[in-house]
Scaffold this motif. Structure first.
Motif, PDB file in Angstrom:
ATOM      1  N   GLU A   1       0.826  -1.211   0.000  1.00 49.71           N
ATOM      2  CA  GLU A   1       0.000   0.000   0.000  1.00 49.71           C
ATOM      3  C   GLU A   1       0.859   1.260   0.000  1.00 49.71           C
ATOM      4  OE1 GLU A   1      -3.523   2.072   2.718  1.00 49.71           O
ATOM      5  OE2 GLU A   1      -3.136  -0.097   2.873  1.00 49.71           O
ATOM      6  N   ILE A   2       1.900   1.277   0.828  1.00 49.72           N
ATOM      7  CA  ILE A   2       2.807   2.426   0.859  1.00 49.72           C
ATOM      8  C   ILE A   2       3.551   2.561  -0.462  1.00 49.72           C
ATOM      9  CG2 ILE A   2       4.906   3.343   1.941  1.00 49.72           C
ATOM     10  CD1 ILE A   2       3.918   2.052   4.568  1.00 49.72           C
ATOM     11  N   SER A   3       4.007   1.429  -1.005  1.00 50.19           N
ATOM     12  CA  SER A   3       4.783   1.447  -2.254  1.00 50.19           C
ATOM     13  C   SER A   3       3.943   1.912  -3.433  1.00 50.19           C
ATOM     14  CB  SER A   3       5.361   0.057  -2.532  1.00 50.19           C
ATOM     15  OG  SER A   3       6.224  -0.349  -1.491  1.00 50.19           O
ATOM     16  N   ARG A   4       2.659   1.568  -3.449  1.00 50.99           N
ATOM     17  CA  ARG A   4       1.769   2.027  -4.527  1.00 50.99           C
ATOM     18  C   ARG A   4       1.733   3.558  -4.581  1.00 50.99           C
ATOM     19  NH1 ARG A   4      -2.677  -0.661  -6.718  1.00 50.99           N
ATOM     20  NH2 ARG A   4      -3.936   1.191  -6.283  1.00 50.99           N
ATOM     21  N   ILE A   5       1.566   4.162  -3.413  1.00 50.47           N
ATOM     22  CA  ILE A   5       1.502   5.628  -3.359  1.00 50.47           C
ATOM     23  C   ILE A   5       2.837   6.239  -3.770  1.00 50.47           C
ATOM     24  CG2 ILE A   5       1.116   7.606  -1.842  1.00 50.47           C
ATOM     25  CD1 ILE A   5      -0.591   5.710  -0.089  1.00 50.47           C
ATOM     26  N   GLN A   6       3.928   5.688  -3.239  1.00 47.78           N
ATOM     27  CA  GLN A   6       5.243   6.238  -3.565  1.00 47.78           C
ATOM     28  C   GLN A   6       5.579   6.043  -5.038  1.00 47.78           C
ATOM     29  OE1 GLN A   6       7.949   4.384  -0.770  1.00 47.78           O
ATOM     30  NE2 GLN A   6       7.328   5.738   0.898  1.00 47.78           N
ATOM     31  N   SER A   7       5.124   4.950  -5.633  1.00 45.71           N
ATOM     32  CA  SER A   7       5.360   4.713  -7.058  1.00 45.71           C
ATOM     33  C   SER A   7       4.643   5.756  -7.909  1.00 45.71           C
ATOM     34  CB  SER A   7       4.894   3.299  -7.439  1.00 45.71           C
ATOM     35  OG  SER A   7       5.078   3.060  -8.816  1.00 45.71           O
ATOM     36  N   ILE A   8       3.389   6.039  -7.580  1.00 45.85           N
ATOM     37  CA  ILE A   8       2.617   7.043  -8.329  1.00 45.85           C
ATOM     38  C   ILE A   8       3.244   8.424  -8.180  1.00 45.85           C
ATOM     39  CG2 ILE A   8       0.390   8.243  -8.414  1.00 45.85           C
ATOM     40  CD1 ILE A   8      -0.913   5.553  -7.665  1.00 45.85           C
ATOM     41  N   ALA A   9       3.748   8.719  -6.985  1.00 47.40           N
ATOM     42  CA  ALA A   9       4.360  10.030  -6.732  1.00 47.40           C
ATOM     43  C   ALA A   9       5.786  10.123  -7.253  1.00 47.40           C
ATOM     44  CB  ALA A   9       4.340  10.331  -5.236  1.00 47.40           C
TER      45      ALA A   9
END
Length: 496
Positions: free
Chosen positions: A243-251
């Motif tokens: 979940e954290i990695s998904r957000i960081q990937s998009i950003a």
């Protein structure tokens, strides 16, 4: 022949399938792209044309029409370049065969290299969920998708690599690369002298993901303590890592692998509403979303603009941010733990009249920058006094690692307790769930009735005392919330 190539686009946190359709026919030589496209996609015409030429492919002088379906969906980003190039080569029958079970993602440089893009991880996860067999992504994005086994993820370095693999070649295998950990300055509880009450509040906050406010004059250790909380946060589960990695990937801030630690975001007090919440025509995650499942630290809390502080109301209450634009409503996760620090007045030394020259009106005006609704959403509030000389000479305190062990044990209790609920931490309890998981005996109910009436608490304030008491009991390994836990929670709530 109309060629259809699978790709995807990201709108907020959602991943939506897009089909790149290409038709090459007779007529005036043109290169048209349609489908409600942002300017960065329209610019792909020149990138793709030049990349194909420099990779050794000749585009005949014909009418080229490329459609991005569905046509009613706004699309942005540079990750369509590779799909457009492959669709052209497929239409020209340079690449043959059925490509329906393949997805292509990547930006092209002018020499044909496939460049890293943001959002590769959520796109590959969605492709796997939809039953795609292969996903071609930039080589530099391969590390963040290594753990995905439901789909064959193929990293490519350039356009010729893709064509070679589609014509029967073998994909290049990624060797076990050692990712160097970049560690910042170490902040550890053992280096913090005194401030026992504040450290206990930090431990409780970390164990239950409770919001924490630190108040005190300059030099009392507010900033050091806040930064040390990152070292006692509970370990991540695999679900939380993704979940954290998904957000960081998009950003675009993911460091090439799954997130290993909870995020710690500390924006400057001059940050705008858009920077904190997320914004622009096609909104991206803001600081509150990048802090999801971690810490959002706001130093010099009253120095943030009133508008910025007030925008925290909804995410603190609901754990999500909803941004409305003409193109749609975008929702981002924002289940962060707020840690804020502030001085008691503008000069910082109130109520020490030997050093503070602020009038009562000045102090009131300064403190009023933090509104009642925001304070009501803060679970723990601690006033930190100056450290004495003898406390400075004391032996080392217990380390962050020792505190983290207790926090992890408390979190494990919560995971077992809420295994059938959509709840991770005590701070997320609400309504009937509080009665169910935080039952009080008649004695404790009478105590809370007295507190509720004498302190004129809001419903939210009442519930926060109960939830903090639940976390204190978990840290102590107790099944039942007792009067001792309630009085401790009350002490932290009223410390401001």
């Amino acid at each position: 022949m109309v060629s259809k190539i699978n790709c995807m686009t990201i709108t907020g946190m959602d991943v939506v399938p897009v089909v790149v359709e290409t038709d090459i026919g007779n007529g005036l030589p043109t290169f048209d792209m349609v489908g409600l496209l942002a300017s960065d996609i329209k610019e792909a015409r020149q990138r793709v044309r030049t990349a194909l030429k420099n990779s050794g492919y000749v585009i005949p002088p014909k009418k080229i029409t490329i459609n991005f379906a569905p046509g009613n969906l706004h699309k942005n980003g540079t990750y369509f370049d590779l799909a457009v190039a492959i669709s052209i080569l497929h239409s020209l029958e340079i690449v043959e065969g059925d490509l329906d079970d393949k997805l292509f993602l990547g930006e092209l440089s002018l020499n044909g290299d496939v460049v890293k893009v943001n959002g590769a991880l959520p796109i590959v996860l969605e492709a796997a969920r939809r039953g795609q067999k292969q996903c071609f992504i930039p080589w530099d994005n391969l590390g963040e998708c290594d753990f995905i086994k439901q789909i064959q993820v193929i990293g490519v370095r350039n356009l010729n690599d893709v064509v070679r693999i589609l014509l029967g070649g073998t994909p290049e295998q990624r060797t076990a690369e050692q990712v160097e950990e970049i560690k910042g300055e170490a902040y550890d509880f053992k280096f913090i002298r005194g401030q026992q009450m504040a450290k206990k509040a930090a431990e409780i906050a970390a164990a239950g993901m409770h919001n924490l406010l630190l108040v005190g004059p300059p030099g009392t250790g507010k900033t050091v303590l806040a930064k040390s909380i990152a070292g006692i946060m509970p370990d991540l589960s695999e679900e939380e890592q993704i979940e954290i990695s998904r957000i960081q990937s998009i950003a675009g801030v993911l460091d090439g692998r799954l997130a290993q630690e909870r995020p710690f975001r500390s924006p400057h007090h001059t940050s705008t509403v858009s920077a904190l919440i997320g914004g622009s025509n096609y909104p991206k995650p803001g600081e509150v979303s990048l802090a999801n499942l971690g810490i959002l630290y706001l130093d010099e809390f009253p120095e943030f603009s009133r508008n910025v502080i007030e925008t925290l109301r909804q995410p603190l209450e609901e754990g999500v941010v909803r941004i409305a634009r003409s193109s749609g409503i975008y929702q981002f996760p924002a289940a962060f733990m707020l840690v804020a620090s502030m001085n008691p007045c503008r000069c910082g030394y109130y109520p020490d009249r030997k050093r503070c020259n602020c009038t009562e009106r000045d102090v009131k005006k300064y403190l009023e920058k933090i509104s009642g609704p925001i304070l009501d959403r803060i679970d723990l509030c601690i006033h930190m006094n100056p450290v004495s000389f003898w406390e400075l000479q004391s032996e080392e305190e217990e380390s962050s690692e020792m505190v983290r062990e207790r926090v992890n044990k408390a979190l494990e209790i919560q995971r077992r307790r809420y295994r059938k609920e959509n709840i991770r931490y005590n701070s997320q309890l609400a309504g009937e769930k509080i009665k169910k998981y935080c039952p009080l005996t008649e004695k404790e109910q009478q105590l809370m009735e007295d507190i509720y009436g004498s302190m004129e608490l809001s419903v939210r304030g009442y519930e926060k005392i109960i939830k903090v008491a639940r976390t204190i009991a978990d840290l102590d390994g107790k099944e039942q919330i007792g009067s001792r836990e309630i009085m401790k929670a009350l002490a932290f709530k009223t410390a401001n």
